[in-house]
Design a protein around this motif. Structure first.
Motif, PDB file in Angstrom:
ATOM      1  N   VAL A   1      -7.169   2.489 -12.607  1.00  0.00           N
ATOM      2  CA  VAL A   1      -5.753   2.104 -12.497  1.00  0.00           C
ATOM      3  C   VAL A   1      -5.151   1.934 -13.887  1.00  0.00           C
TER       4      VAL A   1
ATOM      5  N   LEU B   1      -3.470  -6.494  -8.981  1.00  0.00           N
ATOM      6  CA  LEU B   1      -4.436  -5.693  -8.229  1.00  0.00           C
ATOM      7  C   LEU B   1      -5.164  -6.590  -7.227  1.00  0.00           C
TER       8      LEU B   1
ATOM      9  N   ILE C   1      -0.748  -4.797  -5.304  1.00  0.00           N
ATOM     10  CA  ILE C   1      -1.072  -3.504  -4.681  1.00  0.00           C
ATOM     11  C   ILE C   1      -2.499  -3.487  -4.157  1.00  0.00           C
ATOM     12  N   TRP C   2      -2.703  -2.696  -3.125  1.00  0.00           N
ATOM     13  CA  TRP C   2      -4.063  -2.572  -2.561  1.00  0.00           C
ATOM     14  C   TRP C   2      -4.266  -1.179  -1.990  1.00  0.00           C
ATOM     15  N   GLY C   3      -5.529  -0.841  -1.789  1.00  0.00           N
ATOM     16  CA  GLY C   3      -5.865   0.443  -1.201  1.00  0.00           C
ATOM     17  C   GLY C   3      -7.239   0.396  -0.571  1.00  0.00           C
TER      18      GLY C   3
ATOM     19  N   SER D   1       0.853  -1.186   0.000  1.00  0.00           N
ATOM     20  CA  SER D   1       0.000   0.000   0.000  1.00  0.00           C
ATOM     21  C   SER D   1       0.892   1.241   0.000  1.00  0.00           C
TER      22      SER D   1
ATOM     23  N   TYR E   1      -5.228   3.211  -4.909  1.00  0.00           N
ATOM     24  CA  TYR E   1      -4.711   2.294  -5.924  1.00  0.00           C
ATOM     25  C   TYR E   1      -4.062   3.081  -7.067  1.00  0.00           C
TER      26      TYR E   1
END
Lengths: 305, 261
Positions: A155, A127, A101-103, A49, A109
């Protein structure tokens, strides 16, 4: 002639189809004492993150029959420390580095994806869509086709260089609908499956065994579900697929490839035997020789029905 | 690595001692380190089990003390001499040996927690940090069967004080009942391993008497090498309320005052 093992996942050239799955291989360095990372097709780094994240309180893991539940809570060092302290180690090896990746919202993101797009040593992004979207009442991005499309489009539009792999959650009614949504919104590849949400209770205390109450089930217990989902998705989309879920040996990996995956990722098995990926690769090679198949790509989606 | 079982001896109804040939591990082991042992190659139990390394020898044998606690250890207890087990190790950060400021040291064990304290006593003596009579082991448990390895400490010349909750062996009471008067007389460095409740009480006494204390913690682990982040413990942080540290990597031995109990 030894069989050809190179595969191409949306432009990510892998020298073999065996990857280490995100969240089960740390930042690579944790395992470098136990196996030669150069032998891996690639490493999918632990979910990253923008800012460091502390994760969930313990207990975070519990063993279940032929599996384990985890609720680590995406603990990670954050983008800055990753680029400064973790990535330089990984790039010493001849293996593809893919960043998961993460958010908590779309903007998170987008920001991290944009930052990573310019980092030359990275081969691709994965993702993680299994996190709750705080702007949408905590519904996981990966369980709603509209939320997923919004995220993937946002993204994808920021990336100039990196292929985008969308990692699908199995905690949905119809994974095919989600896969189609990802394809339509610009995903370059799919990886599936993430963990299945589960729960374990200590009957003596009547308390949940995980501090987070629920956690993600992984391990050989989920393998047949994952194979089924890869097979269904492979029928419905044209995107290359990375298959994962409970792979313990080369036969498990072959099932994914035959079902339609172009590459596979080894997860929980790393915890038990750090060299599992290498053993799988050797088993894969031997199978191709025995079956007189010259190129592993010929095997992809070759299920006879 | 694949290791051959030399002996797997039942000590009493609940506890066993496993000796295997694991040269690489014996060559590198430090007091307080542990191994991850795979009890069989099937999928249930799936994960390895962490065990403190209790003893090791130049010939390459290593010894593990274990308690039947569940499925994994029950299967382990059924292994016979000649069987092969897969062991990963040595792992983790063991005890730090203060090389100066010789004082009597107190080792505090709660039942099976005695396992990593024996190599610590051996190391302190062989490195001449202390003479055997400058070390005291305080061993506690519920009952007599929980008091283990007393003979081995005795053979080293270490003083041993025992207590059990039911009074079946040694003084009746908790190990902290033995510790408190000793610290009151002369605050001494403490090295402890045992159940979390006991460690918390030991840490509190050491804080009260302002004496350094190292504790060896236990946690459920998946990988044992720092990758899964499943085994974390809450510890003091410089710029935050707390941080999580991995028992398998930053531990299993921590300074007691750093742990948020």
């Amino acid at each position: 002639m030894p069989p050809q093992l190179n595969v191409n996942i949306a432009g990510i050239k892998l020298k073999n189809p065996v990857l280490a799955a995100s969240g089960t291989f740390g930042y690579g360095e944790e395992y470098s004492r136990w196996l030669d990372l150069n032998q891996l097709g690639g490493i999918v780094v632990k979910g990253l993150s923008l800012n460091p994240h502390q994760g969930n309180p313990p207990p975070r893991i519990v063993e279940t029959p032929a599996g384990m539940l985890n609720a680590i809570g995406l603990e990670n060092v954050g983008l800055k420390v990753f680029l400064e302290e973790k990535l330089p180690f990984l790039t010493r090896f001849d293996t593809a580095v893919i960043i998961n990746i993460w958010g908590k919202e779309v903007a998170d993101y987008v920001t991290i994806a944009k930052e990573l797009d310019s980092v030359r040593e990275i081969a691709g992004l994965e993702l993680n869509v299994s996190c709750p979207n705080i702007k949408k009442g905590g519904i996981s991005f990966g369980t709603n086709p509209d939320l997923l499309m919004e995220l993937v489009q946002a993204v994808r539009s920021q990336l100039t260089r990196l292929p985008l792999i969308v990692k699908l959650s199995p905690n949905v009614t119809d994974i095919v609908a989600i896969a189609i949504a990802a394809e339509k919104s610009g995903a370059d590849a799919l990886s599936l499956i993430n963990t299945l949400i589960g729960m374990a209770i200590d009957v003596k205390t009547r308390r949940p065994r995980l501090a987070n109450i629920t956690g993600g089930l992984s391990g050989p217990a989920i393998h047949p579900i994952a194979v089924r989902m890869v097979w269904q998705v492979a029928q419905a989309v044209k995107l290359p697929i990375i298959g994962l879920g409970g792979i313990m040996n080369s036969s498990d990996a072959l099932e994914f490839i035959i079902a339609g995956a172009r590459a596979v990722a080894v997860g929980t098995a790393n915890f038990i035997t750090p060299q599992t990926s290498i053993e799988i690769l050797n088993g894969l090679r031997q199978y191709l020789v025995e079956q007189k198949i010259e190129d592993v790509n010929e095997l992809v989606g070759s299920l006879a029905v | 690595m694949k290791c051959r079982v030399i002996t797997n001896k039942q000590l009493n109804p609940r506890y066993y001692k496993l000796t295997v040939l694991a040269k690489e591990i014996a060559d590198q082991a430090q007091p307080g380190q542990f191994v991850m042992l795979q009890v069989n190659s099937g999928f249930d139990p799936l994960l390895r089990r962490p065990f403190a390394i209790h003893r090791w020898w130049d010939g390459g044998e290593i010894e593990i003390l274990y308690q039947i606690a569940g499925k994994g250890t029950r299967l382990l207890s059924q292994l016979c001499a000649g069987a092969v087990v897969d062991i990963l190790g040595p792992l983790g950060k063991g005890f730090s040996l203060p090389l100066t400021g010789v004082r009597p040291f107190l080792l505090v064990a709660g039942s099976i927690g005695v396992a990593p304290l024996l190599p610590l006593a051996q190391d302190l003596i062989s490195k001449q940090v202390l003479t055997p009579n400058q070390i005291t082991l305080l061993a506690g448990g519920k009952s007599q069967a929980d008091i283990l390895a007393v003979q081995e400490f005795g053979d080293l010349g270490v003083r041993v004080k025992i207590c059990t909750e039911d009074g079946s062996f040694g003084q009746k009471g908790l190990v902290t009942d033995l510790l408190a008067p000793l610290l009151q007389t002369a605050p001494s460095p403490v090295f402890a391993c045992g159940p979390t409740g006991m460690l918390k009480a030991v840490a509190e006494l050491c804080r009260q008497y302002q004496t350094p204390c190292q504790v060896s913690l236990e946690a459920a682990m998946a990988c044992g090498v720092g990758a899964c982040q499943g085994c974390v413990v809450k510890t003091q942080a410089e710029h935050a309320d707390f941080k999580f540290q991995r028992v398998c990597c930053e531990g299993p031995v921590f300074e007691a005052e750093k742990v948020i109990w």
